[in-house]
Design an enzyme around this catalytic site. Structure first.
Site, PDB file in Angstrom:
ATOM      1  N   ASP A 310      39.842  48.147  41.861  1.00  0.00           N
ATOM      2  CA  ASP A 310      39.592  48.985  40.832  1.00  0.00           C
ATOM      3  C   ASP A 310      38.090  49.651  40.932  1.00  0.00           C
ATOM      4  O   ASP A 310      37.451  48.988  41.923  1.00  0.00           O
ATOM      5  CB  ASP A 310      39.661  47.985  39.579  1.00  0.00           C
ATOM      6  CG  ASP A 310      39.053  48.650  38.212  1.00  0.00           C
ATOM      7  OD1 ASP A 310      39.708  49.740  38.033  1.00  0.00           O
ATOM      8  OD2 ASP A 310      38.384  48.027  37.647  1.00  0.00           O
ATOM      9  N   ASP A 502      38.873  43.762  37.592  1.00  0.00           N
ATOM     10  CA  ASP A 502      38.025  42.839  36.582  1.00  0.00           C
ATOM     11  C   ASP A 502      38.532  42.687  35.082  1.00  0.00           C
ATOM     12  O   ASP A 502      38.141  42.085  34.381  1.00  0.00           O
ATOM     13  CB  ASP A 502      36.636  43.164  36.556  1.00  0.00           C
ATOM     14  CG  ASP A 502      36.134  44.365  35.823  1.00  0.00           C
ATOM     15  OD1 ASP A 502      36.997  45.444  35.805  1.00  0.00           O
ATOM     16  OD2 ASP A 502      35.078  44.404  34.931  1.00  0.00           O
TER      17      ASP A 502
END
Length: 632
Positions: A310, A502
């Site tokens: 990400d 996250d």
């Protein structure tokens, strides 16, 4: 004495075998040698029958283990009259559990340390006094006292002027961390030499340390993949051992040779080496700030081919920071920032903190608003010193200031506009930055064998490509929804694939990847719960460290297994020529077991020293100069 009795009860098969051995010595001293033979033989056959029952049950579950070797060795030694060797083999088998338990306890030391340190009590302020209560009864907003050298019971905010905390058990930081009033205080940290007061911001179950403890407890329970690794060698090792024993018998014409070979083919090296190595690897990872939830995760990390990341909060810090102030006449930069930060005090937007922080760094005094309201997703309107201050998106500010005009921004930058008293006052530019060691981490992964990297983000394509080019990532998919990320990871051909994220929106793709790694330093989220491994510190280089630990662990497990097999094969070959009596061979095999365990314990490793950390993050200084502009 009580400790010895506890061990005797815990490992009763070992105790019973020793008692039988002592009884045999007593009978032998009384001249009843025939009775010793019967005692040892009957007891050994009873143990063999007990092992055989377990073996049959495993076979019915279509699980082929190594029990057949142990059972055959016991039966064959009894048949050829080597009853002392039979008892030694039984002692080895029953003692194997005790040896494995000791080795596992040594390997799990770091995992158990986290569990044992979980705080049980808190000291809550009640009417000016502090009362002890179970940590689970602490509520958000409670004022708590943390005494010198005590563990912070729940997440909180420091109320005292300052504190020194040891956070090594949860972040791996080797040096104490200084905190000032208003700073967050994580549960699990150890207070310094002065008592401090904190205000609880989370209950015990929602606090960071308790979440870590839950992850560790889950990790400590997983052993299934370890069995699979050992079973890969079970059938070929068993067939080879039986064949060698049979050939030795056939060529010599002496059935004793069959028994002499098999007592050296007992399976403890295979049964113990792999579990000890994997638990040691999990312990090593925990010591370095990475909770790995199962031994199978280490196996997948060891063979990983692709790493998918990400962007925001993973490859970047995820915290926008003020990068430039473009003030319009007659306003100065300090005036623009002062009014913007003063208004943003009343906003919950992530950019508000960036403005306030920038003003404080410049030593600017924030002004109090007479009134303020937040227009969700658009901005803030506040009345300060008799003037309306509007901060937010261009269209929102333009409604209050006809002379507002757009400012040019670079890819990934974000402009926050401001109008003061109906006049357009300028724009403040914010941007996120690449993590200083992001590029070095990708390079380290490449050297570890993870040759392919990919970035998935919900951000705009232009920004995503800009970040990817800075890091050398060639495979990029921008403007992704959570479902799109899952599809992209599922379509990766070079597997196993690691996914690092996250946020809550990363939870589905972390669960879909072969190994999902959550950057969990900012607290427990759905990402942490669905991930296979959780990094407890805000340091992306731990991804490469996790891969290295996985590779080291599997390598050590295999080395330990092959060491045990190699020594056993050499000894079996010697025994095939009648050079190792059965009793001597059985005792020798115990030494092989001990050697294998000690070899497997190397997986525990040691804390990375400063030079190793610098080597793993080589190039950080160079990467730190790259301030890639990024938005959410």
């Amino acid at each position: 004495m009580s400790r010895i009795l506890d061990l005797a009860r815990r490992y009763w098969p070992v105790t019973l075998t020793i008692v039988v051995g002592i009884a045999g010595l007593v009978l032998a001293s009384l001249g009843s040698g025939w009775l010793v033979q019967w005692l040892f033989s009957v007891y050994s056959l009873a143990i063999a029958a007990w092992q055989a029952v377990g073996m049959v049950r495993a076979l019915l579950r279509r699980e082929f283990g190594l029990d057949v070797l142990a059972v055959t060795a016991i039966v064959s030694t009894v048949i050829v009259g080597e009853y002392i060797a039979a008892l030694v083999v039984v002692l080895m088998l029953t003692g194997g559990e005790a040896l494995e338990d000791f080795a596992n306890a040594r390997a799990k030391r770091e995992l158990d340390a986290l569990l044992d340190r979980a705080p049980q009590l808190a000291h809550r302020s009640v009417a000016g006094e502090y009362q002890d209560l179970p940590v689970n009864e602490v509520r958000v907003g409670d004022v708590l006292l943390v005494r010198p050298s005590e563990i912070v019971p729940v997440d909180g905010v420091l109320l005292s002027a300052g504190a020194t905390l040891d956070q090594s058990s949860i972040t791996g930081e080797s040096t104490p961390v200084e905190k000032v009033a208003g700073d967050t205080v994580p549960s699990g940290a150890v207070n310094g030499q002065e008592a401090v007061a904190i205000r609880a911001t989370a209950t015990a179950s929602a606090s960071q340390y308790q979440q870590i403890v839950a992850l560790v407890a889950h990790a400590a329970e997983s052993k299934a993949p370890v069995v699979r690794l050992a079973d890969r060698f079970a059938i070929p090792f068993t067939l080879f051992s039986l064949a060698l024993a049979a050939v030795a018998w056939w060529l010599s014409g002496d059935p004793v040779r069959f028994a002499e070979v098999l007592v050296l083919a007992t399976p403890c090296p295979l049964l113990i080496a792999a579990p000890v190595a994997f638990i040691g690897g999990m312990s090593r990872a925990a010591r370095n700030g990475v909770i790995v939830k199962s031994g199978g995760v280490l196996e997948q990390l060891a063979s990983a081919q692709t790493a998918v990341f990400d962007k925001t909060g993973t490859l970047t810090y995820g915290v926008p920071a003020l990068s430039e102030i473009r003030a319009e006449h007659p306003f100065t930069e300090d005036e623009v920032l002062t009014f913007a930060a003063s208004a943003e005090q009343y906003s919950s937007h992530v950019l508000a903190a960036a403005m306030i922080s920038a003003a404080q760094e410049r030593g600017l005094h924030l002004l109090e608003a007479e009134s303020a309201r937040e227009a969700v997703t658009n901005g803030v309107v506040a009345r300060i010193q008799g003037r309306d201050v509007v901060v937010g998106k261009f269209a929102f500010v333009a409604q209050h200031s006809p002379n507002a005009r757009r400012t040019e921004i670079a890819p990934g930058e974000l402009a926050i506009y401001i109008a003061i008293g109906g006049l357009y006052a300028g724009a403040l530019l914010a941007r996120d930055h690449l993590r200083a060691n992001a590029k070095a981490t990708l390079q380290r992964l490449d050297t570890l064998g993870v040759k392919r990297s990919m970035m998935l983000t919900g951000d705009a394509a232009e920004t995503a490509q800009h970040v990817a080019s800075e890091l050398g990532i060639t495979r990029v998919r921008a403007e992704c929804l959570p479902a799109d990320k899952v599809t992209e990871v599922s379509n990766v051909r070079e597997r196993p694939v690691i996914m690092v994220g996250d946020g809550v929106n990363d939870a589905p793709v972390l669960a879909a990847a072969d190994v999902g790694i959550a950057m969990g330093a900012k607290g427990a989220t759905a990402a942490s719960e669905s991930a296979d491994a959780v990094i407890l510190v805000d340091d992306i280089s731990r991804v490469a460290l996790a891969v290295r630990i996985g590779r080291d662990t599997v390598q050590i497990a295999l080395q330990s297994i092959w060491l045990g097999i190699a020594i056993s094969v050499v000894l079996m070959t010697i025994a095939a020529f009648g050079l190792i009596p059965a009793t001597v061979g059985a005792v020798t095999q115990e030494l092989v077991d001990l050697t294998t365990i000690l070899a497997a314990l190397r997986a525990i490793g040691g804390r990375l020293d400063k030079r190793e950390q610098e080597a793993d993050t080589a190039g950080v200084a160079q990467s730190a100069g790259t301030n890639a502009p990024i938005t959410r």
